[in-house]
Design a protein around this motif. Structure first.
Motif, short mmCIF file in Angstrom:
data_model
loop_
_atom_site.label_atom_id
_atom_site.label_comp_id
_atom_site.label_asym_id
_atom_site.label_seq_id
_atom_site.Cartn_x
_atom_site.Cartn_y
_atom_site.Cartn_z
N UNK B 321 -26.26 1.08 -0.57
CA UNK B 321 -25.46 2.01 -1.39
C UNK B 321 -26.03 3.42 -1.21
N UNK B 322 -25.19 4.43 -1.31
CA UNK B 322 -25.71 5.79 -1.18
C UNK B 322 -26.59 6.17 -2.37
N UNK B 323 -27.44 7.14 -2.17
CA UNK B 323 -28.31 7.60 -3.26
C UNK B 323 -27.46 8.22 -4.36
N UNK B 324 -27.92 8.01 -5.57
CA UNK B 324 -27.16 8.55 -6.70
C UNK B 324 -27.29 10.07 -6.74
N UNK B 325 -26.18 10.73 -6.91
CA UNK B 325 -26.23 12.19 -6.98
C UNK B 325 -26.21 12.65 -8.43
N UNK B 326 -26.68 13.87 -8.62
CA UNK B 326 -26.72 14.43 -9.97
C UNK B 326 -25.28 14.76 -10.41
N UNK B 327 -24.94 14.33 -11.61
CA UNK B 327 -23.62 14.67 -12.15
C UNK B 327 -23.80 15.86 -13.08
N UNK B 328 -23.18 16.96 -12.68
CA UNK B 328 -23.32 18.17 -13.50
C UNK B 328 -22.52 18.01 -14.80
#
Lengths: 436, 450
Positions: B321-328
């Motif tokens: 799975x892709x790395x979790x990105x920051x949700x602004x």
């Protein structure tokens, strides 16, 4: 240094097994293909393990440019591979505070780092006031076909960024226009000063050097009076409740307040007045003691750019003080009369008023409280009817602010409700009135 | 919690086991021989296990299976014990034994033989005694008059001895007219014409005189020395011979059954004995099964599954799975209320109409100094620029429904508050605009109200 297989590896393993199985029983001569697939998997595994080891030994340098509110804040990660193993590919994801807005660049990327080569990764944020931790990068290795995946690691250190508040030059000039002096310290009480105030009839004992010769030429004995110079002691108290961060990007009460305080601080510095800034965060009181001039301004800006927004967001509830703020402040106040300018939102106003009541009653201070009006941000995106409904439903709440204001005024604190736009002017007008 | 340390990985262990397995097959089965004659490993009646135990308990003993391997210290003192050799010694073997003990300062012999197989040894060591090859009597009674004691012993088919020179006869047959000599003592040691005295069946007998004789004899001959017990001339038998009927029936009772069982087991469990037959059997079975149509496919599938499981189990797998990105995130004031309105989930009720009325009333009072319920309200609005009809209609509409909402009037009897309030908003907006406010525009009443 661990790599794990992905679901693609499982598919390949199944294919290899099937090839070997059908060949073993003489169905299809696919044994060599199966064996080649197994060897290919072993080769990829070996490469992935070596590349993962290289990934863990990467050297990362972090640099930043720009630290003024509203401007781009550019953070660059220079990632260098000192080994002879190429890293193809690495997925990078930047860790940054969720309250920051990315203005340029991507928060994640997929790249390759050549042997003994470097990869540069830059992102820009729309800078907002306070202290922010940007980074580290999270990285995961994958082989070119995505068959093996490394463990997630962190690359580099956190970059600690402090963003200064933006100051409005127009507002600064407006503040000086409100002030009756261009920069010298004065009151409306006559005394030994430099700036002319008025003339009056001579009384015995007056210094002859102050005789108004033009009046004497007309036959009237009069003396000039000058403004008495004095220094004001201004203490700004900013209540950092959780609701200080409510609002659109760069338009939150905290950001408005920071800009106002920055302009005020510059105003105080240029007038040579004593100033102090205290930040009330929960039951903590941090800040700078009374300082005069440019140094006071610099310390104020530093304190504002050190506000940790992350801590504010993680406050369990909007609360300021635990009955100890007044005591702590009294210990730091000078003997002279001090103007305490408390800037707060509605959520923290009552609690802060309770804290400052003692100071107002002590007679040593003039306590002013400026409550910022809740701004109905985001109504631009609503239809006219929706806006009307929204305003009707929240009208009662706005009216309740008036009740709160009355309660606060009963404590002896001079409280006013202000919009961010006219807060600085209202504060300076109050201080000028205090000078009279 | 202590970390589990793996000294040898499982894979390495399995690999080593496979290598060992192949090596064991290649080397062939280990044969634990079965002895029926005078051998220290024979626990049967004709064995020397009792003698060996006795020697080990009282002396320093070396069991000699090959004289080539015997390594002795300089100036050692040894006693070579040879009991009933089943095969004759050759001159070379005798010379090899002499060579093995050459470095010793004292070498003595104890030869107990009724076959004459040990005569080359006696010759090699310069003994004056020789052993006859035929027993004259089956059970002669012999009086032993030795320096270490006197004994009367019954021998079992011994061979008479012959000597010349200074050998001293210490064991002479009694009770017969032509007595034979069965024991000679000489400087080289003792020559005894019967090995049975040293066998298990005699040493285990209730009559302890034999045991005493053996013990005393050995004590006399070996004073602070090392005993070399020869086991090179005992005949070994393959345990499988007992099953194949290659052994004469009179030998069978002489074998120790436990030794035979152990020997057989060691033979049977060896992979070289069962692996190839088993592989052949499985191969034949699979070949037979492959002929049958449904089984053929089943076997392929089973093999596929086993291989897949083996290959996939070697690797720990995880979902890619892709790395979790920051949700602004942004926090707007009254965001929940706003979201609800924008999604159309907020219908207007009686309270909202009251709030609207009070809002207009408040603004009218603070701006023009008249209440909405006042008769002058319409004229005030008219003076500010609103049309007369609209002003009157607004004031009338608002007051009528306000009375209904607050319970002061029951007319109209049925009111749809959502549509009524929406209509009121439209009417009020016009009035607010002439007062300088707005509910519908982007810049509204907030701020100016306070």
């Amino acid at each position: 240094m661990i790599t794990k297989s992905t679901e693609r590896a499982l598919a390949l393993a199944l294919f290899a097994s099937l090839s070997i199985a059908v060949d073993t029983f003489g169905l299809v001569p696919a044994g060599r293909l199966g064996l080649a697939t197994v060897l290919f998997l072993i080769f990829l595994k070996t490469y992935s393990t070596l590349a993962q080891a290289s990934l863990e030994g990467l050297r990362v340098k972090v640099s930043q440019e720009g630290a003024l509110e509203g401007r781009p804040l550019r953070v660059t990660f220079e990632i260098c591979n000192p080994f002879i193993i190429p890293i193809a590919f690495v997925e990078l994801s930047l860790r940054y505070p969720e309250y920051l807005k990315l203005s340029a660049g991507s928060p994640a990327l997929l790249g390759a780092i050549p042997p003994r080569g470097c990869l540069s990764y830059s992102v820009s944020f729309l800078a907002r006031v306070g202290e922010h931790e940007i980074g580290p990068l999270r990285a995961v290795f994958r082989d070119p076909l995505g068959i093996f995946r490394g463990t997630e690691i962190e690359l580099g250190e956190k970059a600690l960024v402090r963003v200064k508040p933006r100051e409005s030059e127009k507002l600064r000039r407006a503040l000086f226009s409100i002030s009756r002096s261009g920069g010298m310290l004065r009151t409306s009480r006559a005394g030994e000063g430099l700036e002319f105030l008025s003339t009056r009839e001579y009384v015995p004992g007056d210094d002859l050097r102050r005789v108004f010769w033009k009046a004497l030429a007309k036959g009237r004995l009069a003396v000039k009076e000058f403004d008495r110079e004095s220094t004001q002691y201004n203490l700004v108290l900013l209540a950092l409740g959780k609701d200080m961060l409510t609002g659109p990007y760069l338009q939150t009460p905290l950001e408005h307040a920071a800009r106002v305080i920055a302009v005020l601080s510059r105003y105080f510095a240029e007038k040579g007045e004593q100033q102090a800034l205290y930040l009330v965060n929960g039951d903590r009181l941090d800040g700078i003691k009374m300082v005069r001039g440019r140094k006071g301004y610099e310390l104020t800006i530093r304190a504002l750019s050190s506000v940790r927004l992350h801590d504010l967001l993680n406050q369990r509830e909007t609360s300021v003080g635990k009955g100890t703020i007044a005591r702590e402040l009294l210990m730091t106040l000078p003997r002279e009369r001090v103007n305490i300018i408390a800037i707060t939102t509605m959520g923290s106003a009552r609690q802060l008023a309770e804290e400052l009541k003692v100071l107002a009653e002590s007679g040593r201070c003039s306590v002013y409280m400026f409550l910022m009006v809740p701004q109905f941000y985001g109504v631009e995106t609503m239809s006219p009817m929706e806006r009307a409904i929204f305003r009707i439903k929240s009208f009662q709440e706005i009216l309740s602010m008036k009740d709160a204001l009355k309660e606060i005024r009963k404590t002896g604190i001079k409280a006013v409700i202000v919009t961010p736009g006219d807060m600085a002017r209202r504060i300076v007008m109050r201080l000028e009135m205090e000078r009279m | 919690m202590r970390k589990k340390v793996t000294l040898v990985p499982l894979f390495t262990l399995i690999l080593l086991l496979i290598i060992g397995f192949i090596g064991a097959i290649e080397r062939g089965p280990l044969t634990l021989s079965v002895y029926v004659g005078a051998h220290p490993a024979n626990e049967g009646p004709m064995g020397l296990s009792e003698l060996y135990k006795m020697l080990r308990a009282n002396f320093s003993v070396i069991l000699v299976n090959s004289w080539k391997d015997v390594k002795l210290e300089e100036k050692c003192r040894v006693l070579i014990v040879i009991v009933s050799p089943e095969l004759p010694y050759t001159g070379e073997e005798a010379a090899r034994i002499a060579e093995a003990v050459r470095a010793c300062e004292e070498v003595r012999l104890l030869v107990a033989d009724e076959t004459g197989n040990a005569n080359p040894i006696l010759a090699e060591f310069g003994s004056e005694v020789r052993i006859g090859t035929n027993a004259l009597r089956e059970y002669p009674l012999v009086a032993v008059d030795a320096p270490w004691g006197s004994y009367v012993l019954l021998l079992d088919r011994p061979s008479p001895l012959f000597a010349h020179g200074n050998a001293e006869a210490i064991g002479i047959e009694i009770g017969v007219q032509d007595p034979q000599v069965y024991a000679f003592l000489e400087s080289r040691g003792l020559v005894w014409g019967d090995g049975s005295v040293f066998l298990n069946q005699v040493l285990r007998s209730e009559n302890s005189i034999y045991r005493e004789f053996v013990r005393d004899t050995l004590s006399y001959l070996c004073n602070n020395c090392t005993i070399l017990l020869d086991a090179t001339k005992a005949q070994a038998m393959n345990p499988l011979d007992f099953f194949h009927g290659n052994v004469s029936p009179e030998v069978v009772p002489l074998v120790d059954p436990f030794s035979l069982l152990i020997s057989l087991l060691s033979h049977i469990i060896h992979p070289s004995n069962w692996f190839f037959p088993l592989a052949r059997l499985v191969n034949a079975l699979v070949a037979d099964l492959l002929v049958v149509s449904p089984l053929r496919e089943l076997i392929i599938v089973a093999t596929f599954i086993v291989l897949s499981l083996f290959i996939s189990s070697r690797e720990s797998s995880e979902r890619d799975v892709p790395l979790r990105e920051v949700t602004e995130v942004h926090w707007y004031g009254y965001s929940a209320l706003k979201d609800k309105i924008m999604k159309g989930g907020s219908s207007l009720k009686k309270d909202d109409f009251v709030a609207l009325y009070e809002l207009l009333d408040y603004l009218l009072l603070s701006t023009a100094g008249v209440s909405l319920s006042s008769p002058e309200a319409a004229s005030v609005l008219q003076n500010r620029g609103m049309s007369s009809e609209k002003a009157k209609a607004l004031v009338e509409f608002m007051n009528k429904y306000y009375r209904r909402a607050t319970g002061k009037s029951l007319w109209p009897p049925v009111v749809f508050w959502n549509s009524t309030t929406r209509k009121a908003i439209s009417l009020t907006e016009e009035a607010l605009k002439v007062l300088g406010y707005s509910l519908m525009e982007a810049r509204g009443i907030e701020g100016r109200v306070l």
